[in-house]
Scaffold this motif. Structure first.
Motif, PDB file in Angstrom:
ATOM      1  N   PRO A 243      29.058  22.975  89.500  1.00 26.98           N
ATOM      2  CA  PRO A 243      29.156  21.297  89.663  1.00 26.98           C
ATOM      3  C   PRO A 243      27.980  20.566  90.110  1.00 26.98           C
ATOM      4  CG  PRO A 243      30.773  22.685  90.691  1.00 26.98           C
ATOM      5  CD  PRO A 243      29.736  23.811  90.102  1.00 26.98           C
ATOM      6  N   GLY A 244      27.793  19.458  89.246  1.00 27.73           N
ATOM      7  CA  GLY A 244      26.766  18.625  89.631  1.00 27.73           C
ATOM      8  C   GLY A 244      25.355  19.196  88.732  1.00 27.73           C
ATOM      9  N   GLY A 245      25.620  20.091  87.891  1.00 23.39           N
ATOM     10  CA  GLY A 245      24.343  20.620  87.270  1.00 23.39           C
ATOM     11  C   GLY A 245      24.240  19.689  85.920  1.00 23.39           C
ATOM     12  N   GLY A 246      22.931  19.974  85.394  1.00 21.09           N
ATOM     13  CA  GLY A 246      22.537  18.979  84.407  1.00 21.09           C
ATOM     14  C   GLY A 246      21.240  18.349  84.646  1.00 21.09           C
ATOM     15  N   THR A 247      20.792  17.629  83.713  1.00 18.21           N
ATOM     16  CA  THR A 247      19.738  16.676  84.123  1.00 18.21           C
ATOM     17  C   THR A 247      19.966  15.088  83.569  1.00 18.21           C
ATOM     18  OG1 THR A 247      18.742  17.276  81.959  1.00 18.21           O
ATOM     19  CG2 THR A 247      17.896  18.653  83.743  1.00 18.21           C
ATOM     20  N   GLY A 248      19.161  14.400  84.258  1.00 24.43           N
ATOM     21  CA  GLY A 248      19.268  12.950  84.023  1.00 24.43           C
ATOM     22  C   GLY A 248      20.550  12.286  84.676  1.00 24.43           C
ATOM     23  N   PRO A 249      20.582  11.093  84.590  1.00 24.03           N
ATOM     24  CA  PRO A 249      21.379  10.265  85.576  1.00 24.03           C
ATOM     25  C   PRO A 249      22.994  10.641  85.076  1.00 24.03           C
ATOM     26  CG  PRO A 249      20.259   8.710  84.105  1.00 24.03           C
ATOM     27  CD  PRO A 249      19.739   9.996  83.762  1.00 24.03           C
ATOM     28  N   LEU A 250      23.251  10.690  83.911  1.00 26.60           N
ATOM     29  CA  LEU A 250      24.834  10.987  83.567  1.00 26.60           C
ATOM     30  C   LEU A 250      25.135  12.416  83.269  1.00 26.60           C
ATOM     31  CD1 LEU A 250      24.552   8.204  80.743  1.00 26.60           C
ATOM     32  CD2 LEU A 250      25.310   7.846  83.128  1.00 26.60           C
ATOM     33  N   ARG A 251      26.159  12.768  84.145  1.00 26.54           N
ATOM     34  CA  ARG A 251      26.629  13.953  84.437  1.00 26.54           C
ATOM     35  C   ARG A 251      28.175  14.183  84.010  1.00 26.54           C
ATOM     36  NH1 ARG A 251      22.749  16.058  88.170  1.00 26.54           N
ATOM     37  NH2 ARG A 251      21.012  15.139  87.639  1.00 26.54           N
ATOM     38  N   ARG A 252      28.479  15.092  82.918  1.00 28.17           N
ATOM     39  CA  ARG A 252      29.913  15.123  82.676  1.00 28.17           C
ATOM     40  C   ARG A 252      30.572  16.407  83.490  1.00 28.17           C
ATOM     41  NH1 ARG A 252      31.147  13.219  76.556  1.00 28.17           N
ATOM     42  NH2 ARG A 252      30.167  11.111  76.765  1.00 28.17           N
ATOM     43  N   GLY A 253      31.718  16.263  83.522  1.00 27.23           N
ATOM     44  CA  GLY A 253      32.557  17.140  84.246  1.00 27.23           C
ATOM     45  C   GLY A 253      34.068  17.191  83.596  1.00 27.23           C
ATOM     46  N   MET A 254      34.950  18.396  84.086  1.00 27.41           N
ATOM     47  CA  MET A 254      36.357  18.325  83.834  1.00 27.41           C
ATOM     48  C   MET A 254      36.658  18.955  85.121  1.00 27.41           C
ATOM     49  SD  MET A 254      36.000  20.160  80.226  1.00 27.41           S
ATOM     50  CE  MET A 254      35.098  19.465  78.942  1.00 27.41           C
ATOM     51  N   GLY A 255      38.171  18.575  85.029  1.00 30.09           N
ATOM     52  CA  GLY A 255      39.054  19.227  86.060  1.00 30.09           C
ATOM     53  C   GLY A 255      40.418  19.198  85.564  1.00 30.09           C
ATOM     54  N   CYS A 256      41.356  19.623  86.187  1.00 25.47           N
ATOM     55  CA  CYS A 256      42.693  19.836  85.799  1.00 25.47           C
ATOM     56  C   CYS A 256      43.423  19.654  87.286  1.00 25.47           C
ATOM     57  CB  CYS A 256      43.090  21.120  85.202  1.00 25.47           C
ATOM     58  SG  CYS A 256      42.945  22.645  86.380  1.00 25.47           S
ATOM     59  N   GLY A 257      44.779  19.316  86.860  1.00 27.89           N
ATOM     60  CA  GLY A 257      45.690  19.129  87.813  1.00 27.89           C
ATOM     61  C   GLY A 257      47.054  19.333  87.273  1.00 27.89           C
TER      62      GLY A 257
END
Ligand SMILES: Cc1cc2nc3c(=O)[nH]c(=O)nc-3n(C[C@H](O)[C@H](O)[C@H](O)COP(=O)(O)OP(=O)(O)OC[C@H]3O[C@@H](n4cnc5c(N)ncnc54)[C@H](O)[C@@H]3O)c2cc1C
Lengths: 557, 337
Positions: A243-257
């Motif tokens: 979570p929060g990994g990656g570089t640069g200002p734009l970070r993508r992530g996924m979640g479910c519910g």
């Protein structure tokens, strides 16, 4: 409980909060009351319960219930807030009675925010523990529901999950704010948001894939297949591994519910299908269409049964002088109405067939077929016009009642979301949402998908922008208008993928309106965490919360 | 809405005469008001924040809707020019790109089709408490700024007290950065005011006003001088909701670069964080002679927010605005942030 927590390898204690939300129907509450003295009155109402109006109005006007007619040809949205005539309707009745003239009284947008109901807020405190293998062992929940003068609502925790040791208490906190009302799946989005956040936190804490972790704690195979399908569709393997990994200002992530809903139908609708000698077909029932496509399927079921096109059938709805129908609450309209429409259409078909039998070589009525605007049997075919010409002067009418085998209840529902977070501004951009929903027999796939899209949009609003803001000292709402109560707009929309779960083989109608809004809130919230590593536990997740979260993380690091 | 007299003058002189002659108290909220696009005035009237005895319709005056000039001669924009015209104007887009961006960032297409430049500069603040009829705050004759200790997420972090509004206009920061002036006509004559001196802090002049205009004065024109930095101007606005939102924070930047890519002059004005467009001369000075590398951008961002005093719920505006400063300067200078 204390002993159970001792068995756990990881424990999370957290509190999740969601604010009071507004239905935000584009048409505010209101009526035209037309009572000019005398024995009868008509009320043109914006309501989701045509038949809730005459009694309420009659009470104000001093008339018999049967003397008041309610007309609801069209209405601009309700989402659970429009049952009964309301204080605005009572006032309109009083005014009309005194003025002996029609009175049009619609709430202003501000009134709408202040006195026309809301979705109760929630504060949910948890302590939950799991074993290293992902088994949920113990869960303690204290749920506060904030419904103002009303009781509010909240599904009980641990919602769809099972824990060997579970304890919950639910408390209604009363304030001087206006009373909560039903709002699209009352209590469920709040409960789902909280438990799905918690499940996510537990999964990350013990280092198990959040989807696998959920499956581990859900017995129902439908959830498993829906989770698998949603994960495939969104490309779950592409999620941020840290979570929060990656570089640069734009970070993508996924979640479910995940969510669940009842729905189901009741024996509440009386439908007439009348075929006239000139070939016209009218299906009549007093029900209302609050934007869910009631008109369309009412017409379509009859057209299909009689082998006609949509333009060959007319529906008359929204009138208390027509056959009784239930209010649109709990996603029960389609499951109550559609079987009754079907029954009326079948009866009308058989009545027509009976009349035609002599003209069709004595074919048995149930063997006469109705397709492509033609009626065939005994080796002969009549055009629809020819066939109807043989009907009696008054035509024939099928009186339909509810057929229980055509309705069912109980659905699941899974949502996956992908978002992009700008970690230098806190801005969240929704990228894609996938919703998998079982709904029994889909009546109209386009309308069903549209309900799912609408549910995802409303969930996005709850997750990222919406919430009543009160001033604690003045006791006033500060954002009672669409400028400041921020509904998502066109530019906030991600790609939506609504998926009807066709592995649900039930040949029965189940409502889809409410289940569509439940699982997506948790999905978005968890996607934000996966993208930027900040767990926001209080909705809506606005940029300020993300930025402050990132700052305190940096300070902590 | 309170009943009012509606007049449509044919000239500026007639308009200001009608503003002056209205039977009224001296309080701006009761006085006669000029109406341009009406996108703000009508909402404040409906909520009883403004209760003008007379509404003077400026749209009946000819000639206030022209855009003239260019980057070499300077630009003159009539007060009745709409925001949509500004954002679409080819010369503005070429020679004053930041101004077109600022106009584009406002509200929605529908509002920009009607909202005017003069109205945009004179629109009233959006503070929740100011806009709420029931909350008699210091800007409405009460004694307290409720935002100071209340729900102040959107309020000022710079220049606040005794009111903590932020100025809502998106054109204002950009026009201040470009060194613009407004031509003003009043019953007692005309004057030209540098836009930087036009807006007033709550502790200067009346806390109930946001600028130096008298009740009988109107803006007739905005003039933007030719400058070596106008062509490298940009406006970055942060909205919580992209579709329609005021600025939580914004930055108007303009730079002049030498042949060596070093900054010769910079203009930096913050929006959405103070009761007026907030120019930051220290940061502008700091940038002189520097190449716009990461260090210079970070330095300017730090200086730009110097002295910020966040309230209980708006500390996020500090890092947010710092990001925008870096990004705006980088964009204006044609480098990556
Ligand atoms: C939903 C919504 C969203 C908005 N979002 C933004 C935004 O993001 N950014 C932004 O900058 N603005 C925003 N606005 C405000 C909008 O830009 C302004 O209301 C508009 O530009 C004002 O122009 P107008 O011509 O309609 O002004 P009017 O409403 O006619 O007037 C506004 C005020 O200025 C005065 N006035 C008008 N013309 C003159 C003049 N020539 N001289 C002196 N005083 C004058 C009026 O008396 C009044 O007090 C928003 C407004 C709405 C309703």
């Amino acid at each position: 409980m204390a002993a159970a927590f001792k068995e756990c390898d990881a424990v999370v204690e957290a509190e999740y909060r969601s604010p009071i939300l507004h239905h935000s129907s584009l048409e505010t509450h209101g009526n035209v009351v037309d009572y000019r003295g005398g024995e009868e009155a008509t009320v043109y109402a914006s309501t989701q319960g045509t038949f809730t109006i005459p009694g309420d109005a009659a009470h104000e006007l001093g008339l018999k219930e049967s003397a008041v007619r309610a007309v609801v040809e069209h209405m601009g949205g309700g989402f659970g807030s429009k049952f009964g005539i309301g204080v605005e309707g009572m006032l309109a009745c009083q005014l009309s009675k005194q003025a002996k003239a029609p009175v049009h009284l619609m709430l202003t947008r501000k009134d709408e925010f202040l006195l026309a109901g809301n979705r109760s807020g929630s504060w949910q405190k948890f302590k939950a523990g799991v074993r290293r293998d992902g088994t949920l062992v113990a869960l303690h929940a204290t749920q506060y529901q904030l419904g103002g003068l009303g009781d509010g609502s909240q599904a009980g925790q641990p919602y769809i999950y099972a824990a060997a040791n579970a304890y919950r208490e639910r408390i209604s906190v009363h304030t001087h704010e206006d009373a909560s009302r039903a709002m699209r799946a009352p209590g469920h989005p709040q409960a789902s948001f909280a438990i799905e956040s918690l499940m996510d936190e537990l999964a990350y804490k013990i280092g198990i894939d959040p989807v696998e972790f959920r499956k581990k704690n859900l017995k129902d195979a439908v959830y498993h297949r829906q989770l698998d399908r949603g994960a495939r569709e969104i490309g779950w393997e592409r999620r941020n591994k840290t979570p929060g990994g990656g570089t640069g200002p734009l970070r993508r992530g996924m979640g479910c519910g995940i969510g669940t809903w009842g729905g189901g139908g009741n024996d509440e609708c009386k439908v007439d299908v009348t075929v006239a000698r000139d070939g016209s077909v009218v299906v009549a029932v007093g029900t209302q269409d609050l934007g869910t496509g009631t008109r369309t399927y009412t017409r379509a079921i009859v057209a299909e049964e009689l082998g006609l096109g949509m333009k060959d059938v007319a529906e008359r709805i929204g009138d208390s002088r027509l056959g009784q129908a239930n209010s649109s609450g709990g996603s029960t309209t389609a499951a109550s109405l559609a079987p009754s429409v079907k029954d009326a259409a079948v009866k009308a078909r058989l009545a027509v067939a009976e009349r035609l039998s002599p003209l069709l070589g004595g074919a048995k009525p149930e063997e006469i077929t109705f397709t492509n605007a033609a009626v065939s049997g005994g080796g002969k075919t009549l055009s629809w016009k020819q066939a109807c010409a043989a009907l009696p002067a008054a035509g024939v009418t099928g009186h339909g009642v509810w057929v229980s085998s055509l309705a069912d209840r109980g659905v699941h529902g899974v949502c996956f979301a992908e978002v992009e977070v700008d970690v230098e501004t806190g801005h969240v951009k929704p990228i894609k949402m996938v919703h998998v929903q079982d709904i029994g027999l889909p009546l109209n796939r386009l309308a069903d998908e549209s309900q799912m899209n609408g549910g995802m949009i409303q969930s996005l609003g709850m997750a990222l922008w919406e919430g009543r803001v009160m001033d604690a000292k003045l006791g006033l709402q500060l954002n009672a208008g669409f400028g400041d109560y921020k509904l998502p707009g066109a530019l906030e929309m991600p790609e939506f993928v609504p998926l009807i779960d066709d592995e649900d083989k039930r040949e029965a109608v189940i409502g889809v309106g409410e289940p569509s809004i439940i699982p997506a809130v948790g999905a978005v919230v968890n996607a934000v965490y996966n993208a930027c590593g900040v767990r926001v536990r209080e909705l809506p997740i606005t940029p300020d919360k993300i930025l402050m979260g990132l700052m305190s993380e940096r300070r902590g690091a | 809405m309170k009943a009012f007299e509606w007049v449509s003058p044919a000239s500026v002189e007639e308009a200001v005469g009608l503003l002056k002659s209205a039977p009224t108290s001296r309080e701006m909220d009761e006085a006669a008001r000029p109406l341009a696009g009406g996108q703000d005035l009508l909402t404040t009237m409906k909520d009883y924040l403004t209760r003008p005895v007379r509404v003077v319709n400026l749209k009946s005056i000819r000639g206030l809707d022209k855009i003239e000039g260019d980057g070499r001669k300077g630009l003159r924009v009539g007060a009745l020019v709409t925001l949509a015209q500004v954002e679409e104007h080819a010369v503005i887009r070429r020679d004053f790109p930041g101004l077109a961006e600022a106009a584009h960032s406002v509200a929605t297409q529908q509002i920009r089709n009607l909202g005017t430049v003069g109205g945009n500069l004179c629109q009233r603040p959006r503070c929740w408490y100011y806009r709420l009829e029931e909350a008699v705050c210091i800007k409405k004759g009460g004694s307290e700024c409720f935002a100071a200790t209340g729900e102040n997420k959107y309020n000022a972090i710079l220049g606040g007290g005794p009111s903590w509004i932020v100025h809502p206009s998106d054109l204002a920061p950009m026009l201040v950065a470009l060194g613009a002036s407004v031509n003003v006509a009043g019953a007692d004559g005309r004057r030209t005011i540098l836009l930087e001196k036009f807006f007033t802090l709550p502790n200067e002049g009346s806390v109930r006003r946001e600028n130096v205009l008298q009740n009988d004065e109107i803006i007739t024109e905005v003039s933007v001088p030719a400058s070596p930095f106008a062509a490298r101007s940009t406006y970055l606005k942060f909205k919580e909701r992209e579709s329609l939102d005021f600025a939580l924070s914004s930055v108007a930047a303009a730079v002049e670069l030498g042949a060596d890519k070093r900054v010769r002059q910079a203009r930096l004005v913050l929006g959405g964080v103070a009761p007026v467009p907030w120019r930051v001369p220290k940061a502008e000075e700091f940038l002189k002679g520097k190449t716009l590398d990461a260090e210079a951008l970070a330095g300017a961002a730090r200086l730009a927010l110097e002295g910020a005093e966040p309230l209980s719920k708006n500390a996020y505006k500090v890092p947010l605005t710092q990001t925008l400063v870096r990004r705006a300067l980088a964009k204006a200078g044609g480098v990556s942030a």
